[in-house]
Design a protein around this motif. Structure first.
Motif, PDB file in Angstrom:
ATOM      1  N   PHE A 107      20.363  26.470 -30.603  1.00  0.00           N
ATOM      2  CA  PHE A 107      19.811  26.945 -29.329  1.00  0.00           C
ATOM      3  C   PHE A 107      20.299  28.349 -29.028  1.00  0.00           C
ATOM      4  CE2 PHE A 107      19.703  27.285 -24.702  1.00  0.00           C
ATOM      5  CZ  PHE A 107      18.389  26.919 -24.451  1.00  0.00           C
ATOM      6  N   ARG A 108      21.583  28.569 -29.310  1.00  0.00           N
ATOM      7  CA  ARG A 108      22.129  29.910 -29.034  1.00  0.00           C
ATOM      8  C   ARG A 108      21.406  30.977 -29.840  1.00  0.00           C
ATOM      9  NH1 ARG A 108      27.184  27.397 -28.493  1.00  0.00           N
ATOM     10  NH2 ARG A 108      27.615  27.650 -30.701  1.00  0.00           N
ATOM     11  N   ASN A 109      20.947  30.605 -31.030  1.00  0.00           N
ATOM     12  CA  ASN A 109      20.325  31.585 -31.905  1.00  0.00           C
ATOM     13  C   ASN A 109      18.855  31.827 -31.572  1.00  0.00           C
ATOM     14  OD1 ASN A 109      22.676  31.935 -33.337  1.00  0.00           O
ATOM     15  ND2 ASN A 109      22.209  30.277 -34.775  1.00  0.00           N
ATOM     16  N   LEU A 110      18.311  31.047 -30.641  1.00  0.00           N
ATOM     17  CA  LEU A 110      16.900  31.220 -30.306  1.00  0.00           C
ATOM     18  C   LEU A 110      16.710  32.498 -29.500  1.00  0.00           C
ATOM     19  CD1 LEU A 110      15.918  27.588 -29.246  1.00  0.00           C
ATOM     20  CD2 LEU A 110      15.215  28.788 -31.317  1.00  0.00           C
ATOM     21  N   LYS A 165      14.306  30.197 -25.411  1.00  0.00           N
ATOM     22  CA  LYS A 165      15.306  29.515 -24.571  1.00  0.00           C
ATOM     23  C   LYS A 165      14.736  29.247 -23.180  1.00  0.00           C
ATOM     24  CE  LYS A 165      19.477  31.480 -26.645  1.00  0.00           C
ATOM     25  NZ  LYS A 165      20.543  32.455 -26.461  1.00  0.00           N
ATOM     26  N   PHE A 166      14.098  30.285 -22.628  1.00  0.00           N
ATOM     27  CA  PHE A 166      13.555  30.150 -21.273  1.00  0.00           C
ATOM     28  C   PHE A 166      12.475  29.073 -21.248  1.00  0.00           C
ATOM     29  CE2 PHE A 166      10.932  31.402 -17.661  1.00  0.00           C
ATOM     30  CZ  PHE A 166      11.899  31.600 -16.693  1.00  0.00           C
ATOM     31  N   SER A 167      11.600  29.089 -22.280  1.00  0.00           N
ATOM     32  CA  SER A 167      10.513  28.103 -22.335  1.00  0.00           C
ATOM     33  C   SER A 167      11.077  26.699 -22.454  1.00  0.00           C
ATOM     34  CB  SER A 167       9.600  28.409 -23.523  1.00  0.00           C
ATOM     35  OG  SER A 167       9.025  29.674 -23.381  1.00  0.00           O
ATOM     36  N   ILE A 168      12.042  26.531 -23.348  1.00  0.00           N
ATOM     37  CA  ILE A 168      12.624  25.203 -23.552  1.00  0.00           C
ATOM     38  C   ILE A 168      13.318  24.736 -22.282  1.00  0.00           C
ATOM     39  CG2 ILE A 168      14.423  23.933 -24.802  1.00  0.00           C
ATOM     40  CD1 ILE A 168      13.705  25.663 -27.245  1.00  0.00           C
ATOM     41  N   GLY A 169      14.083  25.633 -21.687  1.00  0.00           N
ATOM     42  CA  GLY A 169      14.807  25.263 -20.470  1.00  0.00           C
ATOM     43  C   GLY A 169      13.861  24.863 -19.358  1.00  0.00           C
ATOM     44  N   ALA A 170      12.826  25.704 -19.150  1.00  0.00           N
ATOM     45  CA  ALA A 170      11.871  25.400 -18.080  1.00  0.00           C
ATOM     46  C   ALA A 170      11.129  24.104 -18.366  1.00  0.00           C
ATOM     47  CB  ALA A 170      10.881  26.551 -17.932  1.00  0.00           C
ATOM     48  N   SER A 171      10.758  23.903 -19.644  1.00  0.00           N
ATOM     49  CA  SER A 171      10.027  22.684 -20.013  1.00  0.00           C
ATOM     50  C   SER A 171      10.886  21.459 -19.800  1.00  0.00           C
ATOM     51  CB  SER A 171       9.578  22.769 -21.468  1.00  0.00           C
ATOM     52  OG  SER A 171       8.803  23.917 -21.663  1.00  0.00           O
ATOM     53  N   LEU A 172      12.145  21.572 -20.187  1.00  0.00           N
ATOM     54  CA  LEU A 172      13.044  20.432 -19.992  1.00  0.00           C
ATOM     55  C   LEU A 172      13.193  20.111 -18.516  1.00  0.00           C
ATOM     56  CD1 LEU A 172      15.916  20.994 -22.587  1.00  0.00           C
ATOM     57  CD2 LEU A 172      14.319  19.090 -22.463  1.00  0.00           C
ATOM     58  N   LEU A 173      13.332  21.175 -17.733  1.00  0.00           N
ATOM     59  CA  LEU A 173      13.482  20.967 -16.291  1.00  0.00           C
ATOM     60  C   LEU A 173      12.251  20.274 -15.722  1.00  0.00           C
ATOM     61  CD1 LEU A 173      15.446  21.593 -13.991  1.00  0.00           C
ATOM     62  CD2 LEU A 173      14.187  23.695 -13.587  1.00  0.00           C
ATOM     63  N   VAL A 174      11.080  20.776 -16.125  1.00  0.00           N
ATOM     64  CA  VAL A 174       9.831  20.164 -15.646  1.00  0.00           C
ATOM     65  C   VAL A 174       9.734  18.724 -16.125  1.00  0.00           C
ATOM     66  CG1 VAL A 174       7.329  20.241 -15.862  1.00  0.00           C
ATOM     67  CG2 VAL A 174       8.601  22.332 -15.424  1.00  0.00           C
ATOM     68  N   ALA A 175      10.075  18.518 -17.412  1.00  0.00           N
ATOM     69  CA  ALA A 175       9.974  17.160 -17.977  1.00  0.00           C
ATOM     70  C   ALA A 175      10.882  16.192 -17.237  1.00  0.00           C
ATOM     71  CB  ALA A 175      10.318  17.197 -19.454  1.00  0.00           C
ATOM     72  N   ILE A 176      12.109  16.642 -16.969  1.00  0.00           N
ATOM     73  CA  ILE A 176      13.055  15.767 -16.268  1.00  0.00           C
ATOM     74  C   ILE A 176      12.553  15.479 -14.855  1.00  0.00           C
ATOM     75  CG2 ILE A 176      15.377  15.687 -15.275  1.00  0.00           C
ATOM     76  CD1 ILE A 176      16.274  17.273 -17.791  1.00  0.00           C
ATOM     77  N   THR A 177      12.058  16.528 -14.207  1.00  0.00           N
ATOM     78  CA  THR A 177      11.561  16.348 -12.839  1.00  0.00           C
ATOM     79  C   THR A 177      10.380  15.394 -12.811  1.00  0.00           C
ATOM     80  OG1 THR A 177      12.248  18.604 -12.350  1.00  0.00           O
ATOM     81  CG2 THR A 177      10.705  17.574 -10.820  1.00  0.00           C
ATOM     82  N   ALA A 184       3.592  23.558 -18.112  1.00  0.00           N
ATOM     83  CA  ALA A 184       4.875  24.200 -17.832  1.00  0.00           C
ATOM     84  C   ALA A 184       5.315  25.062 -19.000  1.00  0.00           C
ATOM     85  CB  ALA A 184       5.928  23.139 -17.527  1.00  0.00           C
ATOM     86  N   ILE A 185       5.107  24.532 -20.205  1.00  0.00           N
ATOM     87  CA  ILE A 185       5.485  25.307 -21.396  1.00  0.00           C
ATOM     88  C   ILE A 185       4.679  26.599 -21.445  1.00  0.00           C
ATOM     89  CG2 ILE A 185       5.344  25.325 -23.910  1.00  0.00           C
ATOM     90  CD1 ILE A 185       6.041  22.337 -23.830  1.00  0.00           C
ATOM     91  N   ALA A 186       3.362  26.459 -21.171  1.00  0.00           N
ATOM     92  CA  ALA A 186       2.503  27.643 -21.237  1.00  0.00           C
ATOM     93  C   ALA A 186       2.929  28.672 -20.191  1.00  0.00           C
ATOM     94  CB  ALA A 186       1.045  27.234 -21.027  1.00  0.00           C
ATOM     95  N   VAL A 187       3.145  28.187 -18.960  1.00  0.00           N
ATOM     96  CA  VAL A 187       3.535  29.108 -17.878  1.00  0.00           C
ATOM     97  C   VAL A 187       4.904  29.724 -18.180  1.00  0.00           C
ATOM     98  CG1 VAL A 187       4.175  29.232 -15.447  1.00  0.00           C
ATOM     99  CG2 VAL A 187       2.135  27.973 -16.132  1.00  0.00           C
ATOM    100  N   TYR A 223       6.294  30.103 -21.032  1.00  0.00           N
ATOM    101  CA  TYR A 223       6.222  31.018 -22.169  1.00  0.00           C
ATOM    102  C   TYR A 223       5.633  32.365 -21.729  1.00  0.00           C
ATOM    103  CZ  TYR A 223       5.333  32.811 -26.824  1.00  0.00           C
ATOM    104  OH  TYR A 223       5.328  33.585 -27.937  1.00  0.00           O
ATOM    105  N   ALA A 224       4.534  32.248 -20.929  1.00  0.00           N
ATOM    106  CA  ALA A 224       3.917  33.488 -20.463  1.00  0.00           C
ATOM    107  C   ALA A 224       4.889  34.280 -19.592  1.00  0.00           C
ATOM    108  CB  ALA A 224       2.637  33.168 -19.689  1.00  0.00           C
ATOM    109  N   LEU A 225       5.582  33.565 -18.707  1.00  0.00           N
ATOM    110  CA  LEU A 225       6.531  34.219 -17.809  1.00  0.00           C
ATOM    111  C   LEU A 225       7.681  34.852 -18.596  1.00  0.00           C
ATOM    112  CD1 LEU A 225       7.097  34.706 -14.826  1.00  0.00           C
ATOM    113  CD2 LEU A 225       8.389  32.581 -14.767  1.00  0.00           C
ATOM    114  N   SER A 226       8.184  34.080 -19.548  1.00  0.00           N
ATOM    115  CA  SER A 226       9.305  34.594 -20.330  1.00  0.00           C
ATOM    116  C   SER A 226       8.881  35.776 -21.181  1.00  0.00           C
ATOM    117  CB  SER A 226       9.880  33.480 -21.202  1.00  0.00           C
ATOM    118  OG  SER A 226       8.897  33.005 -22.086  1.00  0.00           O
ATOM    119  N   ARG A 227       7.608  35.696 -21.659  1.00  0.00           N
ATOM    120  CA  ARG A 227       7.117  36.832 -22.441  1.00  0.00           C
ATOM    121  C   ARG A 227       7.061  38.086 -21.572  1.00  0.00           C
ATOM    122  NH1 ARG A 227       6.131  37.708 -27.695  1.00  0.00           N
ATOM    123  NH2 ARG A 227       4.137  38.680 -27.229  1.00  0.00           N
TER     124      ARG A 227
END
Lengths: 312, 500
Positions: B8-11, B16-28, B184-187, B189-193
């Motif tokens: 993860f650190r190497n991503l 990282k932002f996409s994964i983090g946001a997706s995880l947060l959304v998924a958990i929520t 969430a992943i798409a948003v 990813y777009a936001l992080s991009r």
């Protein structure tokens, strides 16, 4: 669930309205049935008494078709079923030639035969049972151990036209010197010099009444008695068992052509010898049709004696 | 876990932002879905319980007379009518709790004398008793006719439809959650991009800056914190570009000044050494030819010649240090018969030692090869400077010069019994124009360039020099120079000669 309730509730309401506990009799349910039906010399007509004519017709039609097909040489070109609402109707139909063949249990068959002149020709092994008898029994807990103990007690019979549930036990008890007295309910008082009886109209009712101590003893046919669980039978005392009678009889109208009658007997007895005949027997839940043991004459003589006793 | 955290650190930041946001959304969404499912489940259960109550009430009303008269046939038919896929079992009990009818008609259960435990319990239940069991809801109550209990009834309702509804709701929730996570992943990813794209371009620009391209500027559009970062970067690169330009100019000026200085020194040394050599020569002639000159006159001539020679030495030292520091001094290692060189050195320096009443002891390690590859002039200057200094700063005793061999080095060791050097001066004495103190210069003379030149030459030969000394305990200078393969260097030398 709402769908289910929509189905169930009307059924419940209909049952309530019809009145629970009041068993419908053939006379009640068959009032809209035709009293006279045209006869057709080329049709072989099987008659039945039932308050469910559709089911009864569907049940017997395979036999009617089979017999007609095998009696073509007797001028029969078709078979059909007529369902009478009661024994009186059936008596008239047999007398008028509307019905050629009547199949029922022994007691009603004999009653109809006495009034219409119909002739029993074969024994009908319905459900694989050709003969049965009645069993009079009680529970250990009642303290009754012999027939004499029944005096002053209330016994549950089946129905007025039941062979095993009335005719056989009534004849047996009367013939043994007991006085029977019909009661309107199982709460009615029974004097010490009589045996009271009440009709349950169903074996299951009679058994439950005994098990719930609503009556002191009960009469069932020997087949039903065998269905009682062994654990319960261990707590039962058999007070008497009657002689046996054919469970079902095949009778024909008195004026049926003797040649046709003989051919009919031959065809029905031979049904176990062909695959087609066996298939029809299976459809009507019958093992076979055979002759009455001891011969027709002896049977009629014996049953007339029993009638005389029962009807006083 | 460590492996995953490392991955993860190497991503990249966007990932990282996409994964983090997706995880947060998924958990929520998972939490909301679970809560919703639980509520739906409770709702469905409540509905089924309501329906069970209604059915139980209807059945008890329909069966009261049958139970009173103990019409088991009627009750059996009623049970059969009610039962089905959703009502699994219907049972009737008499006023003692005996099972008298059910939808199965099984004699093994119906024709039992003993009361049924459930039936007995239900006789006391005026209110519906509901109990959730595996895959079914049990409902039961007593049946009243008038004020008397005539029996009891129980139902078992299938929860299959309930489970189907819950499963359908769960599937819908899972589907919605899946779509929400995809969105969430798409948003994310777009936001992080949008955030990381300028940062990545800045990183690329920084790489170019690191490679020396100071003209690079970030041309993209960025706002907010990233915009401030971009402005700072552009300002920084512009400042670096201007500073670099100034430094380049300064370097060019310095190089030009250095070149002019060298030219000046070269010219001046030539202009100074030529008359000085002439003066020294003529003063020598005067000393040898002027027989009538008094001793006092000769002494004055000698002092004049001596000062001229010191001046010439000083000029030579200045020229040497100038050449070394400017990188114009090229060492030319050649095979040198080191013993002969040491013998010549002994001849030259022994006179000076004798003049001061000192003894000069010279020795060469037998293990040292006869031919050593070294720049002959550099070696001579190093040895001469060290021995000369030793003689200069020693009033009595002896000076020793030893050439030794170590595993990979050959060693020039000069030891004296002189005034010694304080520890704090051990490094300073190798700097230009530095001696132990001013009094030393006045007492012993010298320019203060000898050791600086010596150290520079040794460094040019990839060697080292160090001193061990203390005041009044003499000093030992140890020079270590890597041994060069003589045969190889001879071959190289021949090649250089042939090329030349």
């Amino acid at each position: 669930m709402p769908k289910q309730l929509a189905i169930i509730l009307p059924v419940i309401i209909a049952i309530i309205i019809s009145g629970c506990g009041n068993q419908s009799t053939p006379e009640d349910s068959g009032s809209n049935q035709p009293q006279q039906l045209p006869s057709d010399a080329n049709l072989l007509v099987i008659g039945d008494v039932s308050d469910e004519p559709d089911q009864s017709t569907a049940f017997w039609q395979p036999l009617a078709n089979y017999l007609a097909a095998n009696l073509v040489d007797q001028g029969i070109d078709g078979g059909t079923v007529r369902v009478a609402p009661d024994l009186e109707t059936m008596t008239r139909w047999l007398q008028s030639g509307v019905v050629d063949v009547y199949i029922d249990s022994s007691y009603p068959s004999l009653l109809v035969s006495r009034d219409s002149g119909s002739i029993p020709i074969l024994r009908h092994g319905r459900g694989g049972v050709s003969e049965y008898h009645s069993v009079i029994f009680t529970l250990n807990s009642t303290g009754l151990t012999e027939l004499d103990d029944l005096e002053g007690q209330l016994v549950a019979f089946d129905a007025p036209y039941s062979t095993s549930g009335f005719f056989l036990p009534a004849y047996f008890l009367i013939d043994n010197g007991y006085t029977l007295s019909e009661k309107s309910s199982n709460n009615a008082a029974v004097s010490e010099d009589e045996i009271g009886y009440v009709f349950s109209y169903q074996d299951i009712n009679a058994l439950q009444w005994l098990l719930s101590n609503r009556v002191n003893a009960v009469v069932t046919d020997s087949i039903t008695f065998q269905e009682i669980p062994a654990s319960t039978r261990e707590q039962i005392v058999i007070l008497a068992e009657t002689e046996s009678l054919p469970s079902q009889l095949v009778s024909v109208a008195a004026d049926l052509n003797p040649n046709l009658r003989d051919a009919l007997v031959e065809v029905m007895e031979a049904m176990t010898e062909s695959e087609e005949g066996l298939a029809v027997l299976d459809q009507i839940d019958t093992s076979n049709f055979d002759t009455i043991p001891g011969g027709l004459e002896a049977f009629v003589t014996r049953t007339n004696q029993m009638f005389a006793v029962v009807e006083g | 876990m460590t492996y995953l955290s490392g991955k993860f650190r190497n991503l990249q930041l966007a990932a990282k932002f996409s994964i983090g946001a997706s995880l947060l959304v998924a958990i929520t969404i998972a939490a909301i879905s679970l809560l919703s499912l639980d509520q739906e489940r409770q709702h469905f259960r409540h509905d089924l319980e309501e329906q069970a109550n209604l059915l139980l009430l209807s059945t008890s009303l329909a069966s009261d007379t049958g139970l009173y008269e103990l019409d088991a046939f009627y009750l059996s038919n009623l049970a059969s009518e009610i039962s089905g896929d959703e009502v699994l079992n219907v049972r009737f009990y008499d006023d003692t709790g005996r099972l008298v009818a059910d939808n199965t008609g099984d004699p093994e259960t119906l024709f039992i004398i003993e009361p049924n435990a459930t039936g007995i319990d239900l006789l006391d239940e005026e209110e519906p008793l509901l109990r959730w069991e595996d895959e079914r809801l049990f409902a039961g109550r007593n049946v009243l006719l008038g004020n008397g209990v005539v029996g009891a009834v129980s139902l078992e309702l299938s929860t299959e439809e309930l489970n189907t509804q819950i499963a359908a709701t769960r599937n819908q929730a899972v589907g919605a959650a899946f779509l929400a996570i995809i969105a969430a992943i798409a948003v994310a990813y777009a936001l992080s991009r949008s955030i990381t794209a300028p940062i990545r371009q800045l990183a690329q620009a920084s790489s170019q800056v690191a490679e020396g391209n100071y003209k690079v500027q970030y041309e993209g559009n960025a706002s907010g914190e990233v915009g401030e970062l971009v402005n700072s970067f552009n300002t920084m690169t512009e400042a670096i570009r201007l500073k670099t330009r100034d430094l380049q100019r300064a370097t060019r000026d310095a190089q030009e000044a250095s070149r002019l200085k060298d030219e000046f020194l070269s010219v001046m040394s030539h202009e100074l050494r030529t008359p000085l050599n002439a003066m020294i020569g003529f003063l020598g002639i005067v000393q040898m030819t002027e027989k009538q000159m008094t001793d006092k006159g000769l002494h004055r001539v000698e002092r004049a010649r001596s000062n001229a020679e010191r001046l010439l030495a000083l000029i030579n030292d200045i020229l040497d240090i100038s050449r070394i520091e400017s990188g114009r001094m090229q060492l030319v290692p050649t095979p040198v018969n080191i013993r002969q060189e040491v013998a010549k050195l002994n001849d030259q320096m022994a006179v000076l030692a004798e003049e001061k009443g000192l003894s000069l002891v010279v020795s060469v390690d037998k293990m040292l090869p006869e031919m050593v590859t070294v720049d002959e002039d550099a070696f001579t200057k190093i040895a001469t400077n060290l021995v000369g200094n030793a003689i200069k700063f020693t009033e009595e005793g002896q000076v020793t010069l030893a050439l030794l061999k170590d595993t990979n080095d050959w060693i020039i060791e000069v030891k004296d019994t002189g005034v010694g050097i304080p520890a704090h001066m051990h490094q300073i004495i190798f700097e230009r124009f530095r001696q132990v103190d001013g009094s030393t210069k006045r007492k012993y003379g010298g320019s203060g360039l000898g050791l600086a030149i010596t150290a520079s030459l040794i460094r040019a030969m990839n060697g080292t020099i160090n001193v061990t000394s203390a005041p009044n305990e003499g000093a030992t200078f140890t020079v270590r120079i890597p041994i060069v393969d003589t045969a190889r260097s001879q071959a190289l030398s021949r090649m250089e000669v042939e090329v030349a």
